[in-house]
Design a protein around this motif. Sequence first.
Motif, PDB file in Angstrom:
ATOM      1  N   ALA A 219     -46.301  55.319  41.048  1.00  0.00           N
ATOM      2  CA  ALA A 219     -46.396  54.029  41.731  1.00  0.00           C
ATOM      3  C   ALA A 219     -46.379  54.209  43.246  1.00  0.00           C
ATOM      4  CB  ALA A 219     -45.253  53.116  41.285  1.00  0.00           C
ATOM      5  N   THR A 220     -45.552  55.133  43.725  1.00  0.00           N
ATOM      6  CA  THR A 220     -45.488  55.386  45.169  1.00  0.00           C
ATOM      7  C   THR A 220     -46.794  55.990  45.675  1.00  0.00           C
ATOM      8  OG1 THR A 220     -43.106  55.763  44.951  1.00  0.00           O
ATOM      9  CG2 THR A 220     -44.152  56.496  46.985  1.00  0.00           C
ATOM     10  N   MET A 221     -47.364  56.913  44.894  1.00  0.00           N
ATOM     11  CA  MET A 221     -48.638  57.515  45.292  1.00  0.00           C
ATOM     12  C   MET A 221     -49.739  56.468  45.377  1.00  0.00           C
ATOM     13  SD  MET A 221     -48.068  60.655  45.936  1.00  0.00           S
ATOM     14  CE  MET A 221     -49.778  61.213  46.011  1.00  0.00           C
ATOM     15  N   VAL A 222     -49.746  55.536  44.442  1.00  0.00           N
ATOM     16  CA  VAL A 222     -50.750  54.470  44.476  1.00  0.00           C
ATOM     17  C   VAL A 222     -50.617  53.655  45.762  1.00  0.00           C
ATOM     18  CG1 VAL A 222     -51.493  52.332  43.370  1.00  0.00           C
ATOM     19  CG2 VAL A 222     -51.011  54.354  41.979  1.00  0.00           C
ATOM     20  N   VAL A 223     -49.359  53.338  46.148  1.00  0.00           N
ATOM     21  CA  VAL A 223     -49.138  52.570  47.380  1.00  0.00           C
ATOM     22  C   VAL A 223     -49.534  53.385  48.606  1.00  0.00           C
ATOM     23  CG1 VAL A 223     -47.382  51.431  48.794  1.00  0.00           C
ATOM     24  CG2 VAL A 223     -47.312  51.211  46.298  1.00  0.00           C
ATOM     25  N   LEU A 224     -49.270  54.700  48.571  1.00  0.00           N
ATOM     26  CA  LEU A 224     -49.608  55.545  49.716  1.00  0.00           C
ATOM     27  C   LEU A 224     -51.116  55.702  49.875  1.00  0.00           C
ATOM     28  CD1 LEU A 224     -46.910  58.371  49.410  1.00  0.00           C
ATOM     29  CD2 LEU A 224     -46.964  56.487  51.045  1.00  0.00           C
ATOM     30  N   ILE A 225     -51.840  55.810  48.745  1.00  0.00           N
ATOM     31  CA  ILE A 225     -53.287  56.031  48.816  1.00  0.00           C
ATOM     32  C   ILE A 225     -54.026  54.745  49.169  1.00  0.00           C
ATOM     33  CG2 ILE A 225     -55.313  56.729  47.478  1.00  0.00           C
ATOM     34  CD1 ILE A 225     -53.467  58.591  45.879  1.00  0.00           C
ATOM     35  N   TRP A 226     -53.595  53.641  48.581  1.00  0.00           N
ATOM     36  CA  TRP A 226     -54.247  52.347  48.850  1.00  0.00           C
ATOM     37  C   TRP A 226     -53.221  51.359  49.419  1.00  0.00           C
ATOM     38  CZ3 TRP A 226     -55.078  54.587  43.848  1.00  0.00           C
ATOM     39  CH2 TRP A 226     -56.318  55.201  43.700  1.00  0.00           C
ATOM     40  N   PRO A 227     -52.761  51.568  50.630  1.00  0.00           N
ATOM     41  CA  PRO A 227     -51.702  50.719  51.189  1.00  0.00           C
ATOM     42  C   PRO A 227     -52.106  49.255  51.349  1.00  0.00           C
ATOM     43  CG  PRO A 227     -52.647  52.104  52.893  1.00  0.00           C
ATOM     44  CD  PRO A 227     -53.223  52.579  51.596  1.00  0.00           C
ATOM     45  N   THR A 228     -53.399  49.009  51.522  1.00  0.00           N
ATOM     46  CA  THR A 228     -53.828  47.618  51.733  1.00  0.00           C
ATOM     47  C   THR A 228     -54.053  46.868  50.433  1.00  0.00           C
ATOM     48  OG1 THR A 228     -56.136  48.362  51.863  1.00  0.00           O
ATOM     49  CG2 THR A 228     -54.892  48.173  53.938  1.00  0.00           C
ATOM     50  N   ASN A 229     -54.278  47.583  49.357  1.00  0.00           N
ATOM     51  CA  ASN A 229     -54.582  46.935  48.080  1.00  0.00           C
ATOM     52  C   ASN A 229     -53.409  46.956  47.095  1.00  0.00           C
ATOM     53  OD1 ASN A 229     -57.258  46.425  48.904  1.00  0.00           O
ATOM     54  ND2 ASN A 229     -57.911  48.473  48.274  1.00  0.00           N
ATOM     55  N   ALA A 230     -52.607  48.011  47.133  1.00  0.00           N
ATOM     56  CA  ALA A 230     -51.487  48.142  46.185  1.00  0.00           C
ATOM     57  C   ALA A 230     -50.201  47.654  46.837  1.00  0.00           C
ATOM     58  CB  ALA A 230     -51.343  49.597  45.747  1.00  0.00           C
TER      59      ALA A 230
END
Length: 365
Positions: free
Chosen positions: A43-54
């Motif tokens: 979940a953290t990686m998803v937020v880090l990769i797509w900070p504007t969408n996730a």
Amino acid sequence: MTARGDADRAARPSKLKVARRRPRLVPRGNRTLTLLVALTVVATMVVLIWPTNAPMTVLIVPLLLGSLLLGPRQLPWFVVFVMVMLMLAIVRQREITPRIVLAITVLYLLCFIVLLTSFRRSRLGVAGVQGESMLVDLRDRILSQGKIPELPDTWLTETALRSAGGTPFAGDFIVSVGTPGADRLEIVVVDVSGKGEQAGTRALLLSGAFGGLLGALPPADFLPAANEYLLRQGWEEGFATAAHLSLDLVTGAFEVRTAGHPPPAQLDAGSGRWTVHEGEGPVLGLIEDAEFLTIAGVLRPGDALLLYTDGMVETPKRDISLGIDRMLGQAESLLRGEFDGGADRLVDSLGSRNDDRALVLIHRR
């Protein structure tokens, strides 16, 4: 060669056993924690990769699962890990808007709430789901104590329990003892001091103790033994009221002894009138060497007997004697010609919803 070969074969099972005893890479108790850590990292990686969408609020999912599945020793460390992952997600945010600040505040607040919950749960020593299953099991054990055994077709016995506020735990409980084919039925109706969840733990302990005493002692010795047991507990609010019935299923002869409990009521099928069997007996757990009077009677074909707790007949605005009269009036109309389901009908129509209620209906067909 043969002796050596036999020795090698004898040694093989022991080697296999040693191999089987090797520690696992991930102990069974930590599998859930490992999976939750992996989920948090993803979940953290998803937020880090797509900070504007996730959104960062996706971290609520592992946090919620952890609060339900992890034990009190693992949960605080997992919450700290989630907070660290949240800090990493904050660093990669391109712009800190008021909306993001609010989301961060809510997430950290949830983490602190889960931490406080884990500290309180440490007294029990089990995870949230396990603790709930234990409480459900304890509730079922209380209810199973009052399950009426199989009786001859000439007898109908029903019980009904309602707790204050509709919670599954109550201070009123019923214990019955009898074996299939036996000619005697023992029932005790107990009202523990307090109501709802506050009295539920004491009701659990007493239901087990009374279940052991009931049937193991002569009827005349049950209430004195229950009184001594309560006195030994030393509870600040360690008193209870009880009504004990011993019924001969062949002749219909019965004995009732009460301890500070509302009196039983008997229906005479011949006259159609209800009789209240007034008895005297001190409340359990207050007086040493207490004595309890015996009320004897006979249930003939068509007769009925009611045992109940004070929640059925007592309210803050009404005297208990008036409540008994009202209950018997309801019994005349609700049980006329049809006793099946009568216990539930009486409990649902009488008593205060803010007090525990219990009732036992015995009818000789």
